[in-house]
Design an enzyme around this catalytic site. Structure first.
Site, mmCIF file in Angstrom:
data_model
loop_
_atom_site.group_PDB
_atom_site.id
_atom_site.type_symbol
_atom_site.label_atom_id
_atom_site.label_comp_id
_atom_site.label_asym_id
_atom_site.label_seq_id
_atom_site.Cartn_x
_atom_site.Cartn_y
_atom_site.Cartn_z
ATOM 1 N N HIS A 9 -1.154 8.718 0.219
ATOM 2 C CA HIS A 9 -1.512 10.084 -0.178
ATOM 3 C C HIS A 9 -1.068 11.071 0.892
ATOM 4 C CE1 HIS A 9 -4.359 7.293 -2.207
ATOM 5 N NE2 HIS A 9 -3.952 8.005 -3.239
ATOM 6 N N ASP B 15 -4.197 5.277 5.501
ATOM 7 C CA ASP B 15 -3.654 5.791 4.244
ATOM 8 C C ASP B 15 -2.263 6.375 4.497
ATOM 9 O OD1 ASP B 15 -2.984 6.989 1.878
ATOM 10 O OD2 ASP B 15 -4.842 8.152 1.668
ATOM 11 N N SER C 151 -3.778 8.516 -8.422
ATOM 12 C CA SER C 151 -4.399 9.367 -7.406
ATOM 13 C C SER C 151 -3.419 10.362 -6.781
ATOM 14 C CB SER C 151 -5.032 8.506 -6.317
ATOM 15 O OG SER C 151 -4.080 7.586 -5.819
#
Ligand SMILES: *[C@@H]1O[C@H](CO)[C@@H](O)[C@H](O)[C@H]1NC(C)=O
Ligand SMILES: *[C@@H]1O[C@H](CO)[C@@H](O)[C@H](O)[C@H]1NC(C)=O
Ligand SMILES: *[C@@H]1O[C@H](CO)[C@@H](O)[C@H](O)[C@H]1NC(C)=O
Ligand SMILES: *[C@@H]1O[C@H](CO)[C@@H](O)[C@H](O)[C@H]1NC(C)=O
Length: 402
Positions: free
Chosen positions: A378, A375, A128
């Site tokens: 990312h 998160d 990702s």
């Protein structure tokens, strides 16, 4: 003429000042009206001049209060989970710029990038975080041309975007490990444990390689879990485990990457003329816990030079091992004349150190996927992940001139 003479005699200083103003105006007008290509040639010259002495991957983040090239209103494809300011993150994290020690990095120029990749296909291959780089590039390029989404697989794991007026195709191929791996099933349900075959390339993505001109490869974060490692169909050991020899995830990442680069540079039949770019590992920045135990990343400034190495020693070890694999393969491939005939190329895109500083630039709680899970892996858009594409532009531009 008479008038000028009078002025010169009476006030030479004022005359010189006026002349300076006039010249400045002419210069500004010339810059504004000169063609884009003039500017490009000029900045290329400047960059070439400094290039030899300058390692773009070594530097620091400095303040830059210019607006980013895109924002959440001008990028229609900006994913909701990366739109951090919409979810309340302080935009202060945006106003930094990477300054290599020996030179200045040219700002990303969407038109220039599109001209370099005209008629080409570029693929980001990895997990990702590879997708994160693609999302950044889509936002940057869509300032010049709106891309068409021509193919999107379930959950967006494989995506194809097309920029018709530049005949440029941008792809992302999702693969956790690059090599073959299967998730273990325990009592009928999928576990978080994987069997990884370090010597077997995953053909799901390599089948998609024909026609790709630039392949940006990356890997790392999925290996940091319990895995069983195999070679020649024999169990070698495991990682984060106690029921076999723990070989460590650095070993696993290194071997999987080596298999991948060997494949791309030596064995891949459909990779004629393809350039491989290795984008190095970037770490998460969880503090006060991990993904599923309430960890967060609420720093409001990049880490300091003294913090950055102690914060994530393992990230540095992973990056070093990736560079080691890269160098070994470059050396071997350069020795083999075969390489030249096939015109394959391997280039490093080392973003590790730059991103290790940026504990302040993850979504943290400012996303909306899961409640109570932050998160810290990312990167928010816009944000420092845009640097990866700025560096990629320099790499591709250099390549296109050779
Ligand atoms: C864009 O970000 C601003 C904060 O800078 C936020 O108020 C706004 O809701 C966001 N808009 C969109 C369309 O995401
Ligand atoms: C879309 O992508 C998938 C996977 O890459 C491929 O198998 C399929 O043929 C593609 N479909 C179209 C219409 O291009
Ligand atoms: C699987 O199920 C068996 C029988 O119900 C149980 O004894 C065992 O602990 C389970 N294993 C795991 C890993 O949950
Ligand atoms: C960051 O998070 C920690 C742990 O939840 C908390 O103790 C601290 O006050 C937070 N700092 C800021 C600046 O919000």
């Amino acid at each position: 003429m008479e008038y000028c003479k009078v002025i010169i005699q009476r006030n030479i200083g004022l005359f010189l000042f006026s002349l300076f103003l006039l010249l400045s105006v002419i210069l500004v007008l010339q810059t504004l009206y000169s063609s884009n290509s003039f500017n490009i040639t000029f900045s290329q010259f400047e960059y070439d001049h400094e290039e030899e002495a300058c390692d773009l991957f070594v530097g620091k983040w400095i303040r830059d209060f210019r607006e980013p090239i895109y924002n959440n209103r001008t990028c229609p494809t900006l994913p909701i989970v990366k739109n951090c300011v919409k979810h309340g993150k302080d935009p202060d994290y945006i106003y930094w710029r990477w300054k290599p020690d020996g030179c200045d990095l040219p700002r990303f120029a969407p038109s220039m990038f599109l001209n370099i990749v005209r008629g080409k296909k570029l693929a980001f291959i990895g997990d990702s975080l590879a997708r994160n780089q693609m999302e950044s590039l889509l936002c940057l390029l869509s300032q010049v041309e709106s891309p068409l989404n021509t193919n999107i697989s379930t959950e967006g794991k494989y995506q194809t975007w097309y920029f018709p007026s530049h005949d440029f195709t941008l792809m992302v191929m999702w693969t956790q490990f690059l090599v073959q791996a299967t998730q273990r099933t325990v009592n009928g349900t999928a576990s978080d444990v994987f069997d990884i075959h370090l010597d077997k390339i995953n053909s799901e993505w390599t089948n998609q390689l024909p026609g790709i001109n630039f392949a940006v490869i990356s890997t790392g974060n999925w290996f940091i879990r319990k895995t069983y490692l195999h070679k020649d169909d024999k169990l070698l050991g495991c990682t984060l485990c106690s029921d076999a020899k723990d070989l460590g995830y650095v070993f696993a990442i290194k071997n999987a990457l080596s298999t991948t680069l060997e494949f791309l540079l030596s064995r891949c039949k459909d990779c004629e003329g393809m350039m491989t770019v290795l984008r190095t590992y970037t770490p998460s920045h969880f503090e006060h816990g991990s993904w599923f135990s309430g960890g967060n990343c609420n720093r409001t400034q990049p880490l300091s030079e003294s913090e950055v190495m102690s914060f994530n020693k393992n990230a540095w070890r992973i990056k070093e091992s990736q560079v080691e694999v890269f160098e070994k393969i470059v050396q071997r491939v350069e020795r083999e004349e075969k390489m030249k005939k096939e015109k394959k190329k391997l280039v490093l895109l080392d973003v590790s150190k730059a991103m290790m500083y940026r504990a302040d630039a993850h979504p943290d709680s400012h996303w909306q996927r899961w409640h109570n899970v932050n998160d810290c892996l990312h990167w928010c858009l816009p944000g420092p992940v845009d640097l990866w594409n700025e560096l990629l532009m320099v790499i591709l531009r250099k390549h296109s001139r050779n």
